[in-house]
Write an enzyme that holds these catalytic residues in place. Structure first.
Site, PDB file in Angstrom:
ATOM      1  N   CYS A 342       0.685  -1.102   0.035  1.00 45.96           N
ATOM      2  CA  CYS A 342       0.121   0.134  -0.016  1.00 45.96           C
ATOM      3  C   CYS A 342       0.741   1.227   0.087  1.00 45.96           C
ATOM      4  O   CYS A 342       1.555   1.477  -1.120  1.00 45.96           O
ATOM      5  CB  CYS A 342      -0.936   0.028   1.108  1.00 45.96           C
ATOM      6  SG  CYS A 342      -2.261   0.889   1.068  1.00 45.96           S
ATOM      7  N   HIS A 433      -3.694  -5.473   1.255  1.00 44.52           N
ATOM      8  CA  HIS A 433      -3.507  -6.015   2.588  1.00 44.52           C
ATOM      9  C   HIS A 433      -3.950  -7.113   2.745  1.00 44.52           C
ATOM     10  O   HIS A 433      -4.911  -7.541   1.860  1.00 44.52           O
ATOM     11  CB  HIS A 433      -4.266  -5.028   3.723  1.00 44.52           C
ATOM     12  CG  HIS A 433      -3.824  -3.403   3.698  1.00 44.52           C
ATOM     13  ND1 HIS A 433      -2.470  -3.140   4.010  1.00 44.52           N
ATOM     14  CD2 HIS A 433      -4.404  -2.476   3.550  1.00 44.52           C
ATOM     15  CE1 HIS A 433      -2.249  -2.035   3.893  1.00 44.52           C
ATOM     16  NE2 HIS A 433      -3.481  -1.242   3.609  1.00 44.52           N
TER      17      HIS A 433
END
Length: 510
Positions: A342, A433
């Protein structure tokens, strides 16, 4: 316990007292007894969040607590989430959806308006479930915030909840913390305190018993349980902002396979988000994961993980000032493995155009990946699934940044959106994630790391399922509270609510 009905607030004498895991353990214990139970945290402050099946966002601790109850995560369990960023401001999530950014003083004014949201969600849960176990936020003794409180005694008063106080004895002074926390409250709030739980106790309980007996004499309240410290409890459900540098993630040292080992350095960014991404790596025998913030540790590790962040541009600047950016670049140039997730993934590109989080415009990235990132006002919130390295994988996305103009080979083939992430040399990056919780894929990554760094003999075929590890952790917590908390007395508190004859502590100046 099957006939128990009601709700209780598990509050704390301070942050990190262990409320989240105590609630998870209680949820599992009640569910085992056949009680329809649900968790609730009115307001959470955490950058460690997950995406719910309906595309909302809640604190990860509440997702774990829902799992302990046998439920899917839901925005109902955490209606207000604050995600701290830079400049003392936080991103606000209400009922799972972005609701702007606020400063500390702004939020004090806004919090009163959120009380109705919190009340509605809790009322609906109490109608649907036999028991709702609410978790407080920080300390219940923050009397400077009491007038607008919606998470601790403000919630307890509005919903007429009894309160059980949890303290962390591992920090010392826990008996004084319990007494002082109770005594500092006004008399109406004091009467809601039904009892105490002492957490993380090491040693002989009989030595503690005179203290708890005296505490009962002073306060008129029982200690409902003394939960021992457990070395085997390592999954981090705590929604604190602090992930300690040097903390080892995973089972106790020495656990796992004997033989060649891999070392993983997870960079502890100041505004780290979704820090639990590394837990899946730590569950594998022979893999040692540690949080680090120094260039030497980055250079020495077999694998470096650059995790997500709530403030990508600010943490990129920190990375440079600490000398960590140079260490990451040197690793890439030397062909040593890096996994970036991310915000960490976004840092590796050529540039970041950010008019949303930092509002600084365009800044240079580390230039390790041929891609550009632009931040969009609309946040991506979704569960994801696809293929990576020939394995089926799942994950979730929570980010404002979009990759543009990438020439890199994707790391993941997303079933819905197509190519995702980047695989370039020894670098693997993605917005997903939870990707490493996919078991076969995780082991293929570790096999790649071992081959890349020349660790011969490392075998990544443990057969461990991360979901089983997570279940075992929740069951361990449930076993601890079942063995060391008087659940029948707690059930009585849940059913009877606030007792009319609970004493108060009167302050006297001598």
């Amino acid at each position: 316990m099957r006939d128990v009905r009601g709700a209780v607030l598990v509050g704390g004498t301070g942050s990190d007292a262990g409320k989240s895991l105590i609630v998870a353990g209680l949820c599992r214990a009640f569910a085992r007894a056949g009680v329809r139970v649900a968790p609730f945290k009115a307001q959470n402050m955490s950058n460690n969040s997950v995406v719910t099946p309906d595309g909302g966002e809640i604190g990860r601790a509440q997702a774990l607590q829902a799992y302990a109850c046998g439920l899917e995560p839901s925005t109902r369990f955490n209606p207000v989430l604050l995600k701290p960023g830079g400049d003392r401001r936080s991103h606000v999530v209400v009922r799972g959806r972005p609701a702007g950014d606020v400063g500390a003083r702004d939020y004090l004014e806004r919090r009163s308006a959120l009380a109705g949201v919190v009340a509605d969600e809790l009322t609906a849960l109490r109608e649907e479930f036999d028991v709702v176990i609410c978790e407080g936020a920080g300390s219940v003794a923050e009397i400077n915030l009491r007038d607008t409180d919606i998470a601790n005694l403000g919630l307890a008063q509005a919903a007429d909840l009894p309160v059980v106080l949890v303290t962390d004895i591992d920090r010392g002074g826990s008996l004084a913390h319990l007494f002082g926390t109770t005594a500092i409250l006004d008399h109406a709030d004091q009467r809601r305190i039904a009892g105490y739980v002492i957490n993380k106790f090491r040693g002989d309980p009989t030595i503690l018993e005179p203290g708890t007996r005296r505490l009962a004499e002073l306060t008129g309240r029982p200690t409902l349980g003394v939960v021992p410290f457990a070395d085997g409890l390592w999954i981090d459900a705590e929604d604190s902002l602090a992930v300690p540098v040097g903390r080892r993630v995973g089972p106790p040292a020495g656990a796992g396979a004997v033989g060649p080992r891999l070392t993983v350095a997870a960079i502890r960014l100041p505004r780290i988000s979704n820090s639990t991404d590394v837990e899946a790596l730590a569950c594998e025998p022979g893999v040692d994961v540690t949080w680090v913030d120094d260039p030497a540790a980055v250079a020495a590790a077999d694998l470096v993980v650059l995790p997500g962040t709530r403030a990508t541009v600010a943490d990129l600047d920190w990375l440079r000032r600490r000398g960590l950016a140079d260490a990451v670049v040197a690793r890439a140039e030397a062909g040593r493995p890096i996994i970036a997730i991310c915000g960490g993934f976004q840092m590796l590109g050529r540039s970041i155009e950010d008019a949303v989080e930092s509002a600084v415009g365009t800044v240079d990235g580390l230039g390790l990946l041929d891609l550009r990132v632009r931040f969009d006002a609309e946040k991506v919130l979704r569960s994801a699934h696809g293929v990576a390295g020939g394995h089926r994988v799942t994950g979730y996305e929570i980010h404002h940044g979009r990759v543009e103009e990438s020439t890199e080979s994707p790391w993941v083939a997303d079933d819905v959106t197509g190519p995702e992430g980047a695989a370039c040399g020894a670098i693997r990056g993605t917005h997903w994630h939870g990707l490493l919780a996919s078991d076969d894929f995780r082991r293929s990554v570790l096999t790649w790391v071992a081959a890349t760094v020349g660790t011969s003999g490392f075998i990544a075929d443990s057969g461990i399922r991360f979901d089983d590890v997570r279940a075992a952790q929740v069951d361990l917590m449930a076993d601890l509270v079942t063995a060391h908390v008087d659940l029948e007395a707690l059930a009585e508190v849940v059913c009877t609510g606030v007792a009319a004859d609970v004493p108060v502590i009167t302050h006297r100046l001598v």
